[in-house]
Design a protein around this motif. Structure first.
Motif, PDB file in Angstrom:
ATOM      1  N   TYR A  18      63.248  16.398  17.470  1.00  0.00           N
ATOM      2  CA  TYR A  18      64.673  16.627  17.270  1.00  0.00           C
ATOM      3  C   TYR A  18      65.172  15.716  16.151  1.00  0.00           C
ATOM      4  O   TYR A  18      64.786  14.549  16.074  1.00  0.00           O
ATOM      5  N   GLU A  19      66.031  16.270  15.303  1.00  0.00           N
ATOM      6  CA  GLU A  19      66.677  15.486  14.254  1.00  0.00           C
ATOM      7  C   GLU A  19      68.177  15.454  14.512  1.00  0.00           C
ATOM      8  O   GLU A  19      68.815  16.504  14.669  1.00  0.00           O
ATOM      9  N   VAL A  20      68.730  14.247  14.575  1.00  0.00           N
ATOM     10  CA  VAL A  20      70.180  14.075  14.682  1.00  0.00           C
ATOM     11  C   VAL A  20      70.744  14.095  13.265  1.00  0.00           C
ATOM     12  O   VAL A  20      70.284  13.348  12.395  1.00  0.00           O
ATOM     13  N   ARG A  21      71.749  14.954  13.053  1.00  0.00           N
ATOM     14  CA  ARG A  21      72.275  15.167  11.704  1.00  0.00           C
ATOM     15  C   ARG A  21      73.770  14.899  11.646  1.00  0.00           C
ATOM     16  O   ARG A  21      74.515  15.274  12.558  1.00  0.00           O
ATOM     17  N   ALA A  22      74.206  14.279  10.550  1.00  0.00           N
ATOM     18  CA  ALA A  22      75.630  14.176  10.237  1.00  0.00           C
ATOM     19  C   ALA A  22      75.968  15.319   9.292  1.00  0.00           C
ATOM     20  O   ALA A  22      75.320  15.500   8.258  1.00  0.00           O
ATOM     21  N   VAL A  23      76.953  16.111   9.650  1.00  0.00           N
ATOM     22  CA  VAL A  23      77.362  17.252   8.831  1.00  0.00           C
ATOM     23  C   VAL A  23      78.256  16.742   7.705  1.00  0.00           C
ATOM     24  O   VAL A  23      79.288  16.103   7.962  1.00  0.00           O
ATOM     25  N   ILE A  24      77.873  17.003   6.462  1.00  0.00           N
ATOM     26  CA  ILE A  24      78.687  16.550   5.331  1.00  0.00           C
ATOM     27  C   ILE A  24      79.180  17.705   4.464  1.00  0.00           C
ATOM     28  O   ILE A  24      79.847  17.493   3.459  1.00  0.00           O
ATOM     29  N   GLY A  25      78.872  18.933   4.856  1.00  0.00           N
ATOM     30  CA  GLY A  25      79.312  20.107   4.121  1.00  0.00           C
ATOM     31  C   GLY A  25      78.743  21.351   4.770  1.00  0.00           C
ATOM     32  O   GLY A  25      78.030  21.283   5.779  1.00  0.00           O
ATOM     33  N   THR A  26      79.041  22.510   4.199  1.00  0.00           N
ATOM     34  CA  THR A  26      78.511  23.766   4.721  1.00  0.00           C
ATOM     35  C   THR A  26      77.006  23.808   4.523  1.00  0.00           C
ATOM     36  O   THR A  26      76.516  23.807   3.388  1.00  0.00           O
ATOM     37  N   ASN A  27      76.264  23.804   5.637  1.00  0.00           N
ATOM     38  CA  ASN A  27      74.797  23.786   5.616  1.00  0.00           C
ATOM     39  C   ASN A  27      74.240  22.584   4.848  1.00  0.00           C
ATOM     40  O   ASN A  27      73.139  22.654   4.295  1.00  0.00           O
ATOM     41  N   VAL A  28      75.002  21.499   4.821  1.00  0.00           N
ATOM     42  CA  VAL A  28      74.551  20.267   4.172  1.00  0.00           C
ATOM     43  C   VAL A  28      74.620  19.149   5.218  1.00  0.00           C
ATOM     44  O   VAL A  28      75.659  18.949   5.845  1.00  0.00           O
ATOM     45  N   TYR A  29      73.492  18.428   5.389  1.00  0.00           N
ATOM     46  CA  TYR A  29      73.395  17.441   6.446  1.00  0.00           C
ATOM     47  C   TYR A  29      72.773  16.158   5.912  1.00  0.00           C
ATOM     48  O   TYR A  29      72.057  16.165   4.921  1.00  0.00           O
ATOM     49  N   ARG A  30      73.062  15.082   6.636  1.00  0.00           N
ATOM     50  CA  ARG A  30      72.385  13.811   6.396  1.00  0.00           C
ATOM     51  C   ARG A  30      71.629  13.447   7.663  1.00  0.00           C
ATOM     52  O   ARG A  30      72.218  13.357   8.748  1.00  0.00           O
ATOM     53  N   GLY A  31      70.316  13.242   7.546  1.00  0.00           N
ATOM     54  CA  GLY A  31      69.516  12.899   8.705  1.00  0.00           C
ATOM     55  C   GLY A  31      69.825  11.491   9.185  1.00  0.00           C
ATOM     56  O   GLY A  31      69.871  10.545   8.396  1.00  0.00           O
ATOM     57  N   LEU A  32      70.018  11.340  10.499  1.00  0.00           N
ATOM     58  CA  LEU A  32      70.340  10.043  11.086  1.00  0.00           C
ATOM     59  C   LEU A  32      69.197   9.471  11.909  1.00  0.00           C
ATOM     60  O   LEU A  32      69.222   8.288  12.244  1.00  0.00           O
ATOM     61  N   GLY A  33      68.217  10.299  12.241  1.00  0.00           N
ATOM     62  CA  GLY A  33      67.093   9.816  13.035  1.00  0.00           C
ATOM     63  C   GLY A  33      66.389  10.969  13.719  1.00  0.00           C
ATOM     64  O   GLY A  33      66.962  12.054  13.899  1.00  0.00           O
ATOM     65  N   THR A  34      65.136  10.770  14.120  1.00  0.00           N
ATOM     66  CA  THR A  34      64.353  11.783  14.807  1.00  0.00           C
ATOM     67  C   THR A  34      63.747  11.197  16.081  1.00  0.00           C
ATOM     68  O   THR A  34      63.546   9.982  16.193  1.00  0.00           O
ATOM     69  N   THR A  35      63.442  12.083  17.022  1.00  0.00           N
ATOM     70  CA  THR A  35      62.848  11.675  18.288  1.00  0.00           C
ATOM     71  C   THR A  35      62.216  12.898  18.949  1.00  0.00           C
ATOM     72  O   THR A  35      62.619  14.035  18.672  1.00  0.00           O
ATOM     73  N   THR A  36      61.261  12.670  19.837  1.00  0.00           N
ATOM     74  CA  THR A  36      60.726  13.760  20.654  1.00  0.00           C
ATOM     75  C   THR A  36      61.396  13.785  22.029  1.00  0.00           C
ATOM     76  O   THR A  36      61.112  14.666  22.835  1.00  0.00           O
ATOM     77  N   ALA A  37      62.277  12.816  22.285  1.00  0.00           N
ATOM     78  CA  ALA A  37      63.051  12.816  23.522  1.00  0.00           C
ATOM     79  C   ALA A  37      64.332  13.620  23.302  1.00  0.00           C
ATOM     80  O   ALA A  37      64.576  14.152  22.219  1.00  0.00           O
ATOM     81  N   THR A  38      65.166  13.705  24.321  1.00  0.00           N
ATOM     82  CA  THR A  38      66.445  14.404  24.188  1.00  0.00           C
ATOM     83  C   THR A  38      67.613  13.427  24.230  1.00  0.00           C
ATOM     84  O   THR A  38      68.722  13.777  24.631  1.00  0.00           O
ATOM     85  N   THR A  39      67.365  12.215  23.783  1.00  0.00           N
ATOM     86  CA  THR A  39      68.414  11.216  23.627  1.00  0.00           C
ATOM     87  C   THR A  39      68.017  10.277  22.509  1.00  0.00           C
ATOM     88  O   THR A  39      66.826  10.063  22.262  1.00  0.00           O
ATOM     89  N   LEU A  40      69.015   9.743  21.787  1.00  0.00           N
ATOM     90  CA  LEU A  40      68.727   8.844  20.673  1.00  0.00           C
ATOM     91  C   LEU A  40      69.929   7.941  20.444  1.00  0.00           C
ATOM     92  O   LEU A  40      71.082   8.388  20.527  1.00  0.00           O
ATOM     93  N   THR A  41      69.669   6.678  20.129  1.00  0.00           N
ATOM     94  CA  THR A  41      70.716   5.744  19.735  1.00  0.00           C
ATOM     95  C   THR A  41      70.667   5.585  18.223  1.00  0.00           C
ATOM     96  O   THR A  41      69.650   5.170  17.665  1.00  0.00           O
ATOM     97  N   VAL A  42      71.756   5.928  17.566  1.00  0.00           N
ATOM     98  CA  VAL A  42      71.874   5.849  16.106  1.00  0.00           C
ATOM     99  C   VAL A  42      72.579   4.540  15.767  1.00  0.00           C
ATOM    100  O   VAL A  42      73.641   4.239  16.327  1.00  0.00           O
ATOM    101  N   THR A  43      72.005   3.777  14.854  1.00  0.00           N
ATOM    102  CA  THR A  43      72.533   2.434  14.565  1.00  0.00           C
ATOM    103  C   THR A  43      73.044   2.270  13.134  1.00  0.00           C
ATOM    104  O   THR A  43      73.470   1.178  12.776  1.00  0.00           O
ATOM    105  N   ASP A  44      72.996   3.319  12.316  1.00  0.00           N
ATOM    106  CA  ASP A  44      73.418   3.146  10.925  1.00  0.00           C
ATOM    107  C   ASP A  44      74.716   3.888  10.608  1.00  0.00           C
ATOM    108  O   ASP A  44      74.974   4.239   9.458  1.00  0.00           O
TER     109      ASP A  44
END
Length: 297
Positions: free
Chosen positions: A69-95
């Motif tokens: 899974y990739e957690v994404r910040a949406v910055i536009g239409t179909n445009v994303y910034r990746g915030l982190g990846t994991t194989t679990a279904t939970t993630l703590t983003v620190t940036d």
């Protein structure tokens, strides 16, 4: 007979092409179901914990490889910034910057498989030690001045020494014209305590020894190239108690020639509403640590 043979060959080729296109279209469908909308489990300064329902294999045979899974910040239409990846279904983003608005979504992928991006969630991260309030005073974004007021607010639990604070208003110099006069019209702290510094970043020159462009530019950057930059504010001789504000700082910028300025391409610009807002695209750093704002929020 020759004409018939050519026609038959052409028809056969067309049918094969359609079959191939159909197979390609089928293979291009997501093989993973869409993950669930992210849910906030914990929201603390510099630490946002999210969870979501998992994606599953949408077709047979199911893959044996783990789903990432990739957690994404949406910055536009179909445009994303990746915030982190994991194989679990939970993630703590620190940036992520504290006190800042974001739109967050989840995507899933595995070897030879992917999902559609989940519906997004809008949120504001927890406040850290300080924030910026913004009042756009200019109802015309294309006249010859930039006019707004800012306030620095202590959102922490300790006294805030403004000596370590750097507030940046991010803008774009259209046409490469970096001429800008930085005025402080009035400040509750006194304009003599508010230092204004202009910083801009022209594109790098071509490496030496390379091929000579045709026609050869006479100046660099090439006239008309947009140049990003910021106006940085620093304050001396002031300490804010928890919850206290610097009071308004009224700013006005213009060119020496008083020519028109287009503010709509400035990252920190927001349309005037007549009210104070918390503009997430104005950034505040405290002792080198981002405490508010993100130009890609």
């Amino acid at each position: 007979m020759r004409a018939r043979r050519v026609t038959a060959v052409t028809l056969a080729a067309a049918l094969l092409s359609l079959l191939a296109a159909g197979v390609a279209a089928a293979d291009d469908q997501p093989r993973l179901t869409t993950p669930g909308v992210p849910v906030v489990l914990a929201n603390e300064p510099h630490a946002l914990t999210l969870a979501w329902t998992p994606a599953t294999w949408a077709s047979e045979p199911a893959g044996e490889d783990p789903i990432t899974y990739e957690v994404r910040a949406v910055i536009g239409t179909n445009v994303y910034r990746g915030l982190g990846t994991t194989t679990a279904t939970t993630l703590t983003v620190t940036d992520l910057a504290p006190g800042t608005e974001y739109r967050i979504a989840i995507s899933a992928y595995a070897i030879n498989a992917y999902s559609d991006t989940s519906p997004e969630i809008g949120l504001r991260t927890a406040y850290g030690r300080a924030k910026v309030r913004y009042l756009n005073l200019d109802w015309s974004p294309t006249n010859n001045q930039i006019q707004h007021a800012l306030q620095i607010v202590n959102t922490g639990s300790e006294p805030l020494d403004l000596t370590g604070v750097r507030v940046r208003y991010h803008l774009t110099f259209e046409g490469g014209n970096t001429d800008l006069v930085l005025n402080c019209d009035w400040a509750a702290l006194g304009c003599d305590r508010v230092r204004r510094t202009l910083q801009y970043f022209p594109p790098p020159a071509p490496p030496p020894g390379g091929p000579t462009p045709t026609p050869t530019p006479t100046v660099y950057p090439i006239p008309g190239t947009p140049v990003p930059g910021w106006v940085e504010l620093t304050v001396t001789g002031a300490v804010l108690a928890p919850g206290a504000s610097s009071g308004p700082i009224y700013l006005r910028f213009h060119r020496q020639s008083w020519s028109a300025i287009n503010e709509r391409d400035d990252r920190s610009w927001q349309a005037a509403t007549g009210a104070w807002t918390e503009n997430s695209r104005i950034t505040l750093d405290l002792d080198g640590v981002r405490e508010f704002g993100d130009t890609y929020s």
